[in-house]
Write an enzyme that holds these catalytic residues in place. Structure first.
Site, PDB file in Angstrom:
ATOM      1  N   HIS A   2       0.833  -1.203   0.000  1.00  0.00           N
ATOM      2  CA  HIS A   2       0.000   0.000   0.000  1.00  0.00           C
ATOM      3  C   HIS A   2       0.869   1.255   0.000  1.00  0.00           C
ATOM      4  CE1 HIS A   2       0.994   0.834   4.196  1.00  0.00           C
ATOM      5  NE2 HIS A   2       0.822  -0.473   4.416  1.00  0.00           N
ATOM      6  N   GLU A  47      -2.630  -7.100   7.266  1.00  0.00           N
ATOM      7  CA  GLU A  47      -1.392  -6.827   7.980  1.00  0.00           C
ATOM      8  C   GLU A  47      -1.099  -7.945   8.974  1.00  0.00           C
ATOM      9  OE1 GLU A  47       1.586  -5.846   8.401  1.00  0.00           O
ATOM     10  OE2 GLU A  47       1.282  -3.671   8.573  1.00  0.00           O
TER      11      GLU A  47
END
Length: 196
Positions: free
Chosen positions: A21, A99
């Site tokens: 990201h 994550e």
């Protein structure tokens, strides 16, 4: 069987692009945001992250994706939506791309990652501070590719995820010990890696 055959890369039916990201609000604040409770609705892209994505999309360095899956955290969703819009795709949330969970370090300064990474190098199964083990991250990340291989052929698939999970995945796919995932150069925000 020769060593060349043992060490030969796995043949896949699809091409994979891995993307971290863009720079996020958590990066800007220097804090660890790894739980769905905080990461799904908050800590999206920073203005710097927006600029990184604009630059990447203006000079896209890889084949155009035909399918896009992303972690459902806000920072990866923001990233995926911008890339998907550019290529006319419909992004698909994939929770296994989330994550790595950093347990009791949630909300702490990101300088504390080093403690976990040092332990990773000694024991990829550890759960110091309640962190998700490297082994567990590798299993869930590999499962995404395995599932895509089972149902797709001939596609260029972009997976948008986070730094640690992507480094762990790359280490696993290379057949390297998972304890060595931090030996790889760190993936920069909004960086793209093409699997060979």
């Amino acid at each position: 069987m020769t060593n060349d055959a043992v060490n030969a890369p796995t043949r896949r039916g699809n091409r994979y692009l891995l993307m971290r990201h863009g720079h996020s609000e958590a990066n800007a604040r220097g804090i660890i945001i790894s739980t769905p409770k905080r990461g799904l609705a908050s800590f999206g892209l920073s203005p710097r992250g927006e600029d990184q994505l604009a630059a990447l999309l203006a000079e896209w360095p890889a084949p155009a994706p035909t399918r896009l899956l992303h972690s459902d955290f806000l920072r990866t969703r923001d990233t995926a939506e911008r890339v998907a819009s550019h290529f006319g795709l419909h992004p698909q949330a994939e929770p296994r791309l989330r994550e790595r969970h950093f347990g009791g370090l949630e909300g702490q300064p990101d300088t504390r990652y080093g403690e976990v990474w040092a332990r990773d190098a000694r024991d990829p199964a550890h759960r110091l501070h309640g962190v998700e083990s490297v082994e567990r991250v590798a299993v869930r990340m590999r499962a995404v590719i395995d599932a895509l291989e089972a149902r797709c052929r001939g596609e260029t698939i972009l997976l948008v995820s986070h730094g640690d999970p992507l480094q762990i995945l790359l280490t696993s796919l290379a057949g390297r010990p998972l304890s060595e995932h931090r030996d790889r150069p760190p993936l920069a925000p909004a960086s793209l890696t093409v699997l060979g």
